[in-house]
Motif scaffolding. Structure first.
Motif, PDB file in Angstrom:
ATOM      1  N   HIS A  43      38.346  54.730  59.690  1.00  7.78           N
ATOM      2  CA  HIS A  43      38.133  53.681  58.689  1.00  7.78           C
ATOM      3  C   HIS A  43      39.440  53.317  58.007  1.00  7.78           C
ATOM      4  N   SER A  44      39.420  52.156  57.369  1.00  2.66           N
ATOM      5  CA  SER A  44      40.507  51.733  56.493  1.00  2.66           C
ATOM      6  C   SER A  44      39.935  51.473  55.105  1.00  2.66           C
ATOM      7  N   VAL A  45      40.760  51.721  54.093  1.00  3.52           N
ATOM      8  CA  VAL A  45      40.380  51.384  52.720  1.00  3.52           C
ATOM      9  C   VAL A  45      40.846  49.963  52.443  1.00  3.52           C
ATOM     10  N   CYS A  46      39.931  49.116  52.003  1.00  2.29           N
ATOM     11  CA  CYS A  46      40.277  47.739  51.654  1.00  2.29           C
ATOM     12  C   CYS A  46      40.053  47.511  50.162  1.00  2.29           C
ATOM     13  N   VAL A  47      41.076  46.982  49.515  1.00  2.00           N
ATOM     14  CA  VAL A  47      40.960  46.548  48.127  1.00  2.00           C
ATOM     15  C   VAL A  47      40.782  45.040  48.150  1.00  2.00           C
ATOM     16  N   ILE A  48      39.718  44.566  47.522  1.00  2.00           N
ATOM     17  CA  ILE A  48      39.347  43.149  47.607  1.00  2.00           C
ATOM     18  C   ILE A  48      39.341  42.524  46.212  1.00  2.00           C
ATOM     19  N   ASP A  49      40.132  41.495  46.042  1.00  2.00           N
ATOM     20  CA  ASP A  49      40.227  40.790  44.761  1.00  2.00           C
ATOM     21  C   ASP A  49      39.041  39.844  44.622  1.00  2.00           C
ATOM     22  N   SER A  50      38.210  40.098  43.621  1.00  2.00           N
ATOM     23  CA  SER A  50      37.020  39.266  43.415  1.00  2.00           C
ATOM     24  C   SER A  50      37.371  37.891  42.855  1.00  2.00           C
ATOM     25  N   GLY A  51      38.547  37.782  42.217  1.00  2.00           N
ATOM     26  CA  GLY A  51      38.941  36.525  41.590  1.00  2.00           C
ATOM     27  C   GLY A  51      38.562  36.434  40.130  1.00  2.00           C
ATOM     28  N   ALA A  52      37.852  37.434  39.621  1.00  2.00           N
ATOM     29  CA  ALA A  52      37.451  37.435  38.208  1.00  2.00           C
ATOM     30  C   ALA A  52      38.554  38.060  37.363  1.00  2.00           C
ATOM     31  N   ASN A  53      38.738  37.527  36.161  1.00  2.00           N
ATOM     32  CA  ASN A  53      39.821  37.941  35.280  1.00  2.00           C
ATOM     33  C   ASN A  53      39.342  38.983  34.270  1.00  2.00           C
ATOM     34  N   HIS A  54      40.196  39.989  33.989  1.00  2.00           N
ATOM     35  CA  HIS A  54      39.840  41.042  33.043  1.00  2.00           C
ATOM     36  C   HIS A  54      39.949  40.615  31.583  1.00  2.00           C
ATOM     37  N   ALA A  55      40.580  39.490  31.329  1.00  2.00           N
ATOM     38  CA  ALA A  55      40.819  39.075  29.948  1.00  2.00           C
ATOM     39  C   ALA A  55      39.512  38.911  29.176  1.00  2.00           C
ATOM     40  N   HIS A  56      39.543  39.293  27.899  1.00  2.00           N
ATOM     41  CA  HIS A  56      38.416  39.109  26.976  1.00  2.00           C
ATOM     42  C   HIS A  56      37.182  39.930  27.374  1.00  2.00           C
ATOM     43  N   LEU A  57      37.390  41.046  28.049  1.00  2.00           N
ATOM     44  CA  LEU A  57      36.246  41.872  28.459  1.00  2.00           C
ATOM     45  C   LEU A  57      36.207  43.214  27.737  1.00  2.00           C
ATOM     46  N   ASP A  58      37.007  43.370  26.693  1.00  2.00           N
ATOM     47  CA  ASP A  58      37.051  44.651  25.994  1.00  2.00           C
ATOM     48  C   ASP A  58      35.660  45.094  25.525  1.00  2.00           C
ATOM     49  N   SER A  59      34.877  44.148  24.999  1.00  2.00           N
ATOM     50  CA  SER A  59      33.556  44.508  24.469  1.00  2.00           C
ATOM     51  C   SER A  59      32.622  44.978  25.577  1.00  2.00           C
ATOM     52  N   GLU A  60      32.776  44.416  26.786  1.00  2.00           N
ATOM     53  CA  GLU A  60      31.934  44.844  27.905  1.00  2.00           C
ATOM     54  C   GLU A  60      32.247  46.291  28.282  1.00  2.00           C
ATOM     55  N   TYR A  61      33.556  46.603  28.391  1.00  2.00           N
ATOM     56  CA  TYR A  61      33.949  47.967  28.726  1.00  2.00           C
ATOM     57  C   TYR A  61      33.522  48.934  27.622  1.00  2.00           C
ATOM     58  N   ALA A  62      33.767  48.551  26.382  1.00  2.00           N
ATOM     59  CA  ALA A  62      33.475  49.437  25.248  1.00  2.00           C
ATOM     60  C   ALA A  62      31.985  49.726  25.121  1.00  2.00           C
ATOM     61  N   SER A  63      31.143  48.761  25.518  1.00  2.00           N
ATOM     62  CA  SER A  63      29.696  48.939  25.358  1.00  2.00           C
ATOM     63  C   SER A  63      29.178  50.127  26.155  1.00  2.00           C
TER      64      SER A  63
END
Length: 218
Positions: A43-63
């Motif tokens: 197998h190979s490990v693939c990292v795939i960019d979803s295109g979504a931005n991490h900005a303004h997501l602090d509250s989602e992570y903190a929840s």
């Protein structure tokens, strides 16, 4: 960095390879390199960019942390690892009233995930990559369904991570494994792709998501 993040990704990146980490003592995490030759897995490990931005997501992570802490407080504990799982299920009606259902679902994910990690570590120690993949897939599905770190709350038009995950599952067609990477909600997903379909997988994913979105790490 001023963000409500954990330590796992940073520690994994600094050590590298397949490792097991126990953060029972956050200032002195127990890190163990697993004796597994990934090159022989097929197998190979693939990292795939979803295109979504991490900005303004602090509250989602903190929840996530906030809700898990709320569950712990019901039992007079600081960390979920110190909560007795049987007692948690025995008092689940009470926990639901105090914390809400999403917190309960997230706690169930953590209880199950800790057991999955132990099974995966043992599987790699024994050279059993199929078992590792099985539980990696279960982990990914549980992250979406129970931990709920794939879709931003209330968002309907932009669900890039969810779409990337579903496409990867479709194109793998029951093989390999795929899961959200890191804290979720945005950024990348991780796929273990059989080498015989790697080129085809990459073509299909980039046709759907856009060019230069799939990086293969052998």
């Amino acid at each position: 960095y001023g963000k409500p993040c954990g330590l796992m990704d940073q520690t994994a990146c600094s050590v590298g390879n397949f490792i097991g980490i126990d953060f029972n003592d956050p200032k002195n995490p127990a890190v163990r390199k697993l004796d597994f030759d990934f090159a022989r897995s097929g197998h190979s490990v693939c990292v795939i960019d979803s295109g979504a931005n991490h900005a303004h997501l602090d509250s989602e992570y903190a929840s996530i942390t906030q809700e898990l802490k709320a569950v712990c407080r019901v039992f007079g504990k600081e960390y979920l690892r110190d909560v007795d799982e049987a007692e948690f299920y025995g008092r689940i009606s009470e926990v639901r009233k105090v914390t809400g259902d999403r917190a309960v679902l997230r706690a169930i994910h953590i209880f199950n995930e800790n057991k999955r990690v132990a099974i995966q570590s043992e599987a790699l120690d024994n050279g059993d990559f199929d078992t590792f993949l099985k539980y990696a897939s279960e982990s990914g599905k549980s992250s979406w369904r129970l931990l709920q770190n794939v879709i931003i709350c209330g968002e309907s038009e932009h669900q890039e991570v969810a779409l990337a995950l579903q496409l990867a599952w479709q194109f793998l067609d029951g093989r390999g494994a795929v899961r959200v990477n890191g804290g979720g909600f945005a950024g990348t997903i991780l796929a273990f792709v059989p080498n015989d379909i790697l080129d085809e997988f990459k073509i299909k994913m980039e046709k759907a998501l856009g060019g230069d979105r799939v990086w293969s790490l052998r």
